[in-house]
Design a protein around this motif. Structure first.
Motif, PDB file in Angstrom:
ATOM      1  N   PRO A 152       0.831  -1.204   0.000  1.00  0.00           N
ATOM      2  CA  PRO A 152       0.000   0.000   0.000  1.00  0.00           C
ATOM      3  C   PRO A 152       0.864   1.252   0.000  1.00  0.00           C
ATOM      4  CG  PRO A 152       0.016  -1.022   2.169  1.00  0.00           C
ATOM      5  CD  PRO A 152       0.752  -1.958   1.258  1.00  0.00           C
ATOM      6  N   THR A 153       0.322   2.336  -0.518  1.00  0.00           N
ATOM      7  CA  THR A 153       1.065   3.596  -0.553  1.00  0.00           C
ATOM      8  C   THR A 153       0.761   4.483   0.645  1.00  0.00           C
ATOM      9  OG1 THR A 153      -0.671   4.548  -1.949  1.00  0.00           O
ATOM     10  CG2 THR A 153       1.226   3.580  -3.068  1.00  0.00           C
ATOM     11  N   ASP A 154      -0.409   4.318   1.243  1.00  0.00           N
ATOM     12  CA  ASP A 154      -0.731   5.067   2.453  1.00  0.00           C
ATOM     13  C   ASP A 154       0.339   4.784   3.512  1.00  0.00           C
ATOM     14  OD1 ASP A 154      -3.227   6.360   4.154  1.00  0.00           O
ATOM     15  OD2 ASP A 154      -2.059   4.936   5.342  1.00  0.00           O
ATOM     16  N   ALA A 159       3.318   0.983   6.847  1.00  0.00           N
ATOM     17  CA  ALA A 159       4.026   0.554   8.054  1.00  0.00           C
ATOM     18  C   ALA A 159       3.528  -0.815   8.516  1.00  0.00           C
ATOM     19  CB  ALA A 159       3.846   1.590   9.160  1.00  0.00           C
ATOM     20  N   VAL A 160       2.228  -1.040   8.414  1.00  0.00           N
ATOM     21  CA  VAL A 160       1.664  -2.339   8.765  1.00  0.00           C
ATOM     22  C   VAL A 160       2.197  -3.412   7.821  1.00  0.00           C
ATOM     23  CG1 VAL A 160      -0.468  -3.687   8.937  1.00  0.00           C
ATOM     24  CG2 VAL A 160      -0.416  -1.310   9.752  1.00  0.00           C
ATOM     25  N   ALA A 161       2.177  -3.103   6.530  1.00  0.00           N
ATOM     26  CA  ALA A 161       2.637  -4.071   5.525  1.00  0.00           C
ATOM     27  C   ALA A 161       4.099  -4.431   5.742  1.00  0.00           C
ATOM     28  CB  ALA A 161       2.436  -3.488   4.126  1.00  0.00           C
ATOM     29  N   THR A 173      -4.104  -8.005  15.181  1.00  0.00           N
ATOM     30  CA  THR A 173      -5.294  -7.684  14.394  1.00  0.00           C
ATOM     31  C   THR A 173      -5.145  -6.291  13.795  1.00  0.00           C
ATOM     32  OG1 THR A 173      -6.459  -6.662  16.239  1.00  0.00           O
ATOM     33  CG2 THR A 173      -6.691  -9.064  15.974  1.00  0.00           C
ATOM     34  N   LEU A 174      -6.071  -5.966  12.886  1.00  0.00           N
ATOM     35  CA  LEU A 174      -6.038  -4.637  12.285  1.00  0.00           C
ATOM     36  C   LEU A 174      -6.258  -3.568  13.355  1.00  0.00           C
ATOM     37  CD1 LEU A 174      -5.498  -3.647   9.446  1.00  0.00           C
ATOM     38  CD2 LEU A 174      -7.962  -3.517   9.060  1.00  0.00           C
ATOM     39  N   ALA A 175      -7.104  -3.852  14.348  1.00  0.00           N
ATOM     40  CA  ALA A 175      -7.322  -2.897  15.433  1.00  0.00           C
ATOM     41  C   ALA A 175      -6.048  -2.677  16.236  1.00  0.00           C
ATOM     42  CB  ALA A 175      -8.441  -3.399  16.341  1.00  0.00           C
ATOM     43  N   GLU A 176      -5.290  -3.743  16.459  1.00  0.00           N
ATOM     44  CA  GLU A 176      -4.027  -3.603  17.192  1.00  0.00           C
ATOM     45  C   GLU A 176      -2.995  -2.850  16.367  1.00  0.00           C
ATOM     46  OE1 GLU A 176      -4.061  -7.568  20.021  1.00  0.00           O
ATOM     47  OE2 GLU A 176      -3.647  -7.800  17.878  1.00  0.00           O
ATOM     48  N   PHE A 177      -2.966  -3.088  15.071  1.00  0.00           N
ATOM     49  CA  PHE A 177      -2.068  -2.311  14.209  1.00  0.00           C
ATOM     50  C   PHE A 177      -2.494  -0.841  14.172  1.00  0.00           C
ATOM     51  CE2 PHE A 177      -0.733  -6.346  12.009  1.00  0.00           C
ATOM     52  CZ  PHE A 177       0.630  -6.172  12.214  1.00  0.00           C
ATOM     53  N   ALA A 178      -3.793  -0.599  14.236  1.00  0.00           N
ATOM     54  CA  ALA A 178      -4.277   0.782  14.223  1.00  0.00           C
ATOM     55  C   ALA A 178      -3.747   1.551  15.426  1.00  0.00           C
ATOM     56  CB  ALA A 178      -5.810   0.796  14.200  1.00  0.00           C
ATOM     57  N   THR A 181      -0.139   2.479  14.894  1.00  0.00           N
ATOM     58  CA  THR A 181       0.120   3.473  13.838  1.00  0.00           C
ATOM     59  C   THR A 181      -0.677   4.756  14.038  1.00  0.00           C
ATOM     60  OG1 THR A 181      -1.590   2.441  12.451  1.00  0.00           O
ATOM     61  CG2 THR A 181       0.684   1.698  12.126  1.00  0.00           C
ATOM     62  N   ALA A 182      -1.273   4.924  15.234  1.00  0.00           N
ATOM     63  CA  ALA A 182      -2.070   6.124  15.531  1.00  0.00           C
ATOM     64  C   ALA A 182      -3.138   6.349  14.462  1.00  0.00           C
ATOM     65  CB  ALA A 182      -1.166   7.353  15.662  1.00  0.00           C
ATOM     66  N   SER A 183      -3.806   5.285  14.133  1.00  0.00           N
ATOM     67  CA  SER A 183      -4.836   5.341  13.106  1.00  0.00           C
ATOM     68  C   SER A 183      -6.083   4.640  13.632  1.00  0.00           C
ATOM     69  CB  SER A 183      -4.309   4.668  11.824  1.00  0.00           C
ATOM     70  OG  SER A 183      -5.265   4.730  10.790  1.00  0.00           O
ATOM     71  N   SER A 184      -6.960   4.245  12.717  1.00  0.00           N
ATOM     72  CA  SER A 184      -8.134   3.462  13.085  1.00  0.00           C
ATOM     73  C   SER A 184      -8.203   2.242  12.190  1.00  0.00           C
ATOM     74  CB  SER A 184      -9.411   4.292  12.936  1.00  0.00           C
ATOM     75  OG  SER A 184      -9.707   4.515  11.568  1.00  0.00           O
ATOM     76  N   ALA A 185      -8.857   1.199  12.681  1.00  0.00           N
ATOM     77  CA  ALA A 185      -8.983  -0.016  11.895  1.00  0.00           C
ATOM     78  C   ALA A 185      -9.709   0.268  10.582  1.00  0.00           C
ATOM     79  CB  ALA A 185      -9.720  -1.091  12.699  1.00  0.00           C
ATOM     80  N   ARG A 186     -10.717   1.131  10.625  1.00  0.00           N
ATOM     81  CA  ARG A 186     -11.462   1.443   9.408  1.00  0.00           C
ATOM     82  C   ARG A 186     -10.572   2.155   8.392  1.00  0.00           C
ATOM     83  NH1 ARG A 186     -17.266   4.204   9.967  1.00  0.00           N
ATOM     84  NH2 ARG A 186     -17.626   2.102  10.805  1.00  0.00           N
ATOM     85  N   THR A 187      -9.754   3.082   8.857  1.00  0.00           N
ATOM     86  CA  THR A 187      -8.849   3.806   7.946  1.00  0.00           C
ATOM     87  C   THR A 187      -7.855   2.846   7.304  1.00  0.00           C
ATOM     88  OG1 THR A 187      -9.046   5.863   9.190  1.00  0.00           O
ATOM     89  CG2 THR A 187      -7.080   5.592   7.813  1.00  0.00           C
ATOM     90  N   LEU A 188      -7.267   1.948   8.103  1.00  0.00           N
ATOM     91  CA  LEU A 188      -6.313   0.989   7.560  1.00  0.00           C
ATOM     92  C   LEU A 188      -6.982   0.037   6.577  1.00  0.00           C
ATOM     93  CD1 LEU A 188      -4.162   0.060  10.701  1.00  0.00           C
ATOM     94  CD2 LEU A 188      -3.500   1.512   8.768  1.00  0.00           C
TER      95      LEU A 188
END
Length: 255
Positions: A152-154, A159-161, A173-178, A181-188
């Motif tokens: 991904p380019t985002d 960073a997750v990738a 999980t995506l929530a834990e990665f969020a 990365t100071a993000s949200s699971a939905r954004t990721l």
């Protein structure tokens, strides 16, 4: 880049024939930068395991497999544990056989002997032409599904990738990665789908299975491969492989 920072040297055998061979040793961990060339190329490892990444997927090549790379296709080649690399470059105008896309090829014992024969020492032009004719007759595609996924380019999804590429067994999980990365699971989730065309779960499956291919090529048992790439046991790994690729892991390099 190699561990010692030095690029491998490919020594080419030249001549007014259809094929030009380059040979060299890839140090462990070395990757060529992404590049392309007008010639078609057959990439093969006489020893070790070579990997090729392109927009079409991730290919892993033990000595029983080679990869046809059409001219003009961007790709990068490397090896995790080191390999004796052979690059066979083919002038399109003098090439009687061609594949329109990246194609896995079966390397039979006879084809291996021919590749070694043509790269071990300079041959007279008439000898090379006769050997080339036999090589072209022996090229046999292997129908398999390539594995791998684009990054991904985002920056947050990237960073997750990169964390998962470094450790495919990372079970967050995506929530834990969020959170990391100071993000949200939905954004990721949206970034993965937009940038890669896959859901996060699909993307992670692809890179886990791609990471398992060098281990398969080295002959590791499935029971040892599964936990190293993030599966609870061999049955879960085999099921994911069969669902994604259409065959069992044990048949990927033996078909």
């Amino acid at each position: 880049m190699s561990q010692d920072g030095h690029a491998p040297v490919l020594v080419a055998a030249t001549g007014p024939t259809a094929m030009v061979f380059g040979a060299g040793v890839l140090p462990p961990g070395y990757w060529f930068d992404e590049h392309r060339h007008p010639q078609h190329q057959i990439t093969w490892a006489a020893r070790g395991v070579v990997a090729v990444d392109s927009g079409a997927g991730h290919w892993v090549l033990p000595p029983t497999r080679a990869l046809w790379i059409p001219g003009g296709i961007a790709h990068r080649t490397g090896s995790a544990a080191g390999a004796d690399l052979r690059g066979i470059f083919l002038e399109p105008a003098r090439c009687p056989a061609a594949f329109a896309r990246l194609t896995l090829l079966r390397v039979t014992p006879l084809l291996r002997e021919l590749f070694d024969h043509m790269t071990s020492e300079p041959l007279p032009d008439d000898h090379r032409r006769r050997a080339e004719a036999v090589v072209f007759d022996l090229l046999e595609p292997v129908d398999v599904v390539p594995l791998g996924a684009p990054l991904p380019t985002d920056p947050r999804a990237r960073a997750v990738a990169e964390a998962l590429l470094a450790n495919p067994a990372d079970a967050r999980t995506l929530a834990e990665f969020a959170t990391a990365t100071a993000s949200s699971a939905r954004t990721l989730a949206r970034a993965f789908r937009t940038d890669t065309g896959s859901t996060f779960a699909q993307w992670r499956t692809q890179i886990r299975l791609a990471a398992s291919l060098p281990l398969l090529a080295d002959g590791l048992p499935v029971a040892r491969i599964a936990p190293r790439v993030g599966y609870a046991g061999p049955s879960a790994y085999v099921a994911a492989f069969r669902r994604t690729v259409g065959i069992s892991p044990g048949r990927y390099f033996t078909r």
